[in-house]
Design an enzyme around this catalytic site. Structure first.
Site, PDB file in Angstrom:
ATOM      1  N   TYR B 177       9.704  -2.288  -3.799  1.00  0.00           N
ATOM      2  CA  TYR B 177      10.585  -1.256  -3.238  1.00  0.00           C
ATOM      3  C   TYR B 177      11.940  -1.883  -2.980  1.00  0.00           C
ATOM      4  CZ  TYR B 177      10.423  -3.146   1.522  1.00  0.00           C
ATOM      5  OH  TYR B 177      10.554  -3.937   2.617  1.00  0.00           O
ATOM      6  N   CYS B 178      12.965  -1.008  -2.788  1.00  0.00           N
ATOM      7  CA  CYS B 178      14.298  -1.539  -2.524  1.00  0.00           C
ATOM      8  C   CYS B 178      15.000  -0.677  -1.486  1.00  0.00           C
ATOM      9  CB  CYS B 178      15.096  -1.654  -3.815  1.00  0.00           C
ATOM     10  SG  CYS B 178      15.034  -0.169  -4.853  1.00  0.00           S
ATOM     11  N   ARG B 179      16.200  -0.174  -1.807  1.00  0.00           N
ATOM     12  CA  ARG B 179      16.974   0.515  -0.766  1.00  0.00           C
ATOM     13  C   ARG B 179      16.645   1.993  -0.644  1.00  0.00           C
ATOM     14  NH1 ARG B 179      22.396  -2.655  -2.647  1.00  0.00           N
ATOM     15  NH2 ARG B 179      22.170  -4.488  -1.289  1.00  0.00           N
ATOM     16  N   SER B 186      14.322  -2.066  -7.564  1.00  0.00           N
ATOM     17  CA  SER B 186      12.863  -2.123  -7.728  1.00  0.00           C
ATOM     18  C   SER B 186      12.469  -1.766  -9.166  1.00  0.00           C
ATOM     19  CB  SER B 186      12.179  -1.184  -6.738  1.00  0.00           C
ATOM     20  OG  SER B 186      12.614   0.135  -6.929  1.00  0.00           O
TER      21      SER B 186
END
Lengths: 225, 225
Positions: B177-179, B186
């Site tokens: 996952y990322c922002r 991601s």
DNA sequence: CGTTTAATCTAACGAATTTTAGATTATATG
DNA sequence: CATATAATCTAAAATTCGTTAGATTAAACG
């Protein structure tokens, strides 16, 4: 690179919703529409403005897809395009209230702290209403009640309240609510009820706030009980 | 009458928040700040713009009380003024996504449906991560991980990923996952991992989305496990 | 103490919005 | 079919906002 272009496009779309929420008049119209569908005429008189201007703002809301219209005879009937619109409005107001001192101050001026029901959770109130230990009173116009209302609430519009006092129990505490924290109808109702000897208090929450907290609401049940 | 004036004042205050959310650039800056505090320099390079313009937008956000600053040597460090700011952003994006076709279409173009983890609830993923059945990977810069991250997540920034592949389990599924939904880190991570034979998928949610769904996040635990 | 770095402030121009007024459309009614 | 009603559309004036460039501040460094 294509990535930046696409990102700009994405944020631009979200900003369309933000723009729709950037005008006080539009926020007021949305709040009214969150109570149920209304004609332009009704919206104009309830928000106290000019038809042309209201129509222009409704156009902007329509372009942001936050409201929808249908024609009914020679009336145009507007509605919020989903329950999430009211919930968004409620969270926006919550953020504004927690970050802007000016808003908290103005709210204090507006509502009498005396009339406010304090120190009781949504769940507890709901349980008491279910058991019939308190009477939850919806003092908005009846059409708004029909569209959606708090569970176990009885409809008694503010302007009929004075004529219907006999129908109210004098032994039970009464909890009045209306369109939300910025609406004064429940406050006025509490003033009237207390003057006649009832035990009454108001809550801030309306249908949108109730939904935004993850609770459910009812619609179109019998308004008199 | 005083009532209208006060109401106008109330809606005007809420509209200040709406105005802050009405510009694509400001939304992007807010999203970056929702990941953790950042200097103007960092914000400028990560949002790909001009320092003067970024500074002007930050001023607007400061005036709406959505962000706060402190000086650190010759750097100005900005931060979101509360976790509710990120949550507001997440609900705003959700509303935009459900009402604006244009946004859904652009999102489809952006992310590869193949890379997406589907049909699993937040709670299930959390439980699997707790038991160690999947490895949740935070591919944002490490400073953002330190500020807040999903429970049981391990930090492995996208630009270090290639050098650290040895540290990853080849038998366990990896969830990156990322922002948030608009961020591609991601997706790129999943591309790289799959090319090297790992079982990997991404989720849309970042820390703000996680919080907006009523879940909790961790902060400043050991990034390597 | 002058220079560099990070960022803000000020002023200005053009673009976009809000508001107002007049003309127009669509429906219902006598 | 003429008229009234409900609301929109169009155009123009007033205002606000976004963007850019030049001048300025505030801290750090040699």
């Amino acid at each position: 690179m294509k990535e930046r272009q696409l990102k700009d496009l994405l944020y631009e779309q979200v900003a369309r919703i933000g723009k729709a929420l950037s005008s006080p008049k539009r926020l007021e119209l949305l709040e009214l529409l969150a109570q149920g569908e209304k004609t332009v005429e009704t919206l104009t008189s309830e928000s106290g403005g000019d038809v042309k201007l209201v129509s222009a703002h409704l156009r902007a809301l329509r372009e942001a897809r936050l409201v929808e219209v249908r024609r009914e005879g020679r009336f145009m009937v507007y509605r919020a395009s989903g329950a999430d619109v009211g919930a968004l409005l409620a969270t926006l107001r919550d953020v504004a209230e927690s970050h802007l001192v000016e808003l908290r101050l103005a709210l204090e001026q507006l509502v009498d702290a005396e009339a406010q029901l304090t120190g009781i959770s949504h769940e507890t109130l709901l349980e008491q209403a279910r058991r019939g230990d308190v009477l939850v009173l919806d003092v908005r116009p009846e059409s708004e009640y029909r569209s959606a209302h708090l569970p176990f609430a009885r409809s008694m519009p503010l302007d009929e309240l004075e004529h219907c006092l006999d129908a109210l129990p004098s032994d039970k505490p009464i909890v009045a609510y209306c369109r939300g924290p910025f609406c004064l109808m429940s406050e006025q109702a509490v003033g009237l009820l207390r003057a006649r000897g009832f035990r009454a208090a108001r809550i801030d929450d309306g249908v949108s706030e109730w939904l935004a907290h993850g609770l459910t609401v009812d619609s179109s049940t019998d308004p008199t009980h």
